[in-house]
Write an enzyme that holds these catalytic residues in place. Sequence first.
Site, short mmCIF file in Angstrom:
data_model
loop_
_atom_site.label_atom_id
_atom_site.label_comp_id
_atom_site.label_asym_id
_atom_site.label_seq_id
_atom_site.Cartn_x
_atom_site.Cartn_y
_atom_site.Cartn_z
N ARG A 1 -7.41 -54.25 -73.89
CA ARG A 1 -8.98 -54.42 -74.09
C ARG A 1 -9.37 -55.45 -75.26
NH1 ARG A 1 -11.66 -50.08 -71.43
NH2 ARG A 1 -10.43 -48.22 -71.14
N ASP B 1 -19.11 -53.51 -60.13
CA ASP B 1 -18.56 -54.03 -59.05
C ASP B 1 -19.25 -53.52 -57.73
OD1 ASP B 1 -16.38 -54.76 -57.26
OD2 ASP B 1 -15.20 -52.86 -57.89
N GLY C 1 -15.65 -49.72 -71.85
CA GLY C 1 -15.71 -51.34 -71.54
C GLY C 1 -16.88 -52.10 -72.34
N VAL D 1 -10.32 -58.03 -63.44
CA VAL D 1 -10.41 -58.86 -64.91
C VAL D 1 -10.01 -57.99 -66.11
CG1 VAL D 1 -11.78 -60.76 -64.15
CG2 VAL D 1 -12.87 -58.58 -65.09
P1 5GP Z 1 -18.68 -49.97 -60.11
O1 5GP Z 1 -19.23 -48.31 -60.09
O2 5GP Z 1 -19.91 -50.96 -60.18
O3 5GP Z 1 -17.98 -50.09 -58.81
O4 5GP Z 1 -17.55 -50.15 -61.29
C1 5GP Z 1 -18.13 -50.23 -62.45
C2 5GP Z 1 -16.89 -49.75 -63.39
O5 5GP Z 1 -15.50 -49.89 -62.91
C3 5GP Z 1 -17.24 -50.57 -64.77
O6 5GP Z 1 -17.83 -50.37 -65.61
C4 5GP Z 1 -15.33 -50.75 -65.03
O7 5GP Z 1 -15.30 -49.60 -65.72
C5 5GP Z 1 -14.58 -50.44 -63.69
N1 5GP Z 1 -14.44 -51.92 -63.22
C6 5GP Z 1 -14.73 -52.57 -62.02
N2 5GP Z 1 -14.15 -53.67 -62.02
C7 5GP Z 1 -13.13 -53.75 -62.99
C8 5GP Z 1 -12.43 -54.60 -63.26
O8 5GP Z 1 -12.18 -55.94 -62.73
N3 5GP Z 1 -11.71 -54.61 -64.42
C9 5GP Z 1 -11.64 -53.34 -65.43
N4 5GP Z 1 -10.95 -53.44 -66.33
N5 5GP Z 1 -12.79 -52.48 -64.89
C10 5GP Z 1 -13.29 -52.69 -63.72
#
Ligand code: 5GP
Length: 175
Positions: A166, A104, A46, A154
């Site tokens: 993407r 997130d 991403g 998103v």
């Molecule tokens: P975290 O470990 O902070 O919960 O999640 C991070 C990863 O989850 C991000 O790098 C991404 O790959 C994925 N992710 C979290 N939220 C989203 C979102 O709203 N859209 C997309 N496409 N990926 C997300």
Amino acid sequence: MTLSVPRHFRLLLDENEIARRVSELGREISADYEGKELHIICVLKGGVYFLADLVRELTLPVTFDFLSVSSYRGTESSGVVRFTKDLDEDIESRHVLVIEDIIDTGLTLHYIERNLKTRKVASLALASFLDRPHRRKVDLELDYVGFVIPDHYVVGYGLDFEHKYRQFKDIYAIN
Ligand code: 5GP
């Protein structure tokens, strides 16, 4: 002809806003690292659009590398994160900036940060294009954030929906 936007996608950030913000971040980072060489680590997949746009706004000598981690989605409570692609280059004694697409829960970047800190870097900073703080599970200090966004999934500018979309230049929220 362009790829049509599915009806349940709602525009959140358009490409002009994104370009303006990335340019501001570029100026800020260039000032913060003036006189130094910066090594950027992009988290796949991403972060690639953000990386490509950001490095072209920097007025510093930069190098970059990529890493990839497994998704813990589905086992979210365990917070299990694993490197599926490690760095190609050694980062010892380098000024490192990690670039993510979105934070997130924070578990992914927290794991990456802890791991990279063991590699004797000169400095380690964290940047994320998007920050969605609502479900944060760990304390993370982000040095650079593009946009803080509301609590919606998103898509676009590198972020996928079911591995697709993407390539959209804007960011959409899915209701
Ligand atoms: P975290 O470990 O902070 O919960 O999640 C991070 C990863 O989850 C991000 O790098 C991404 O790959 C994925 N992710 C979290 N939220 C989203 C979102 O709203 N859209 C997309 N496409 N990926 C997300």
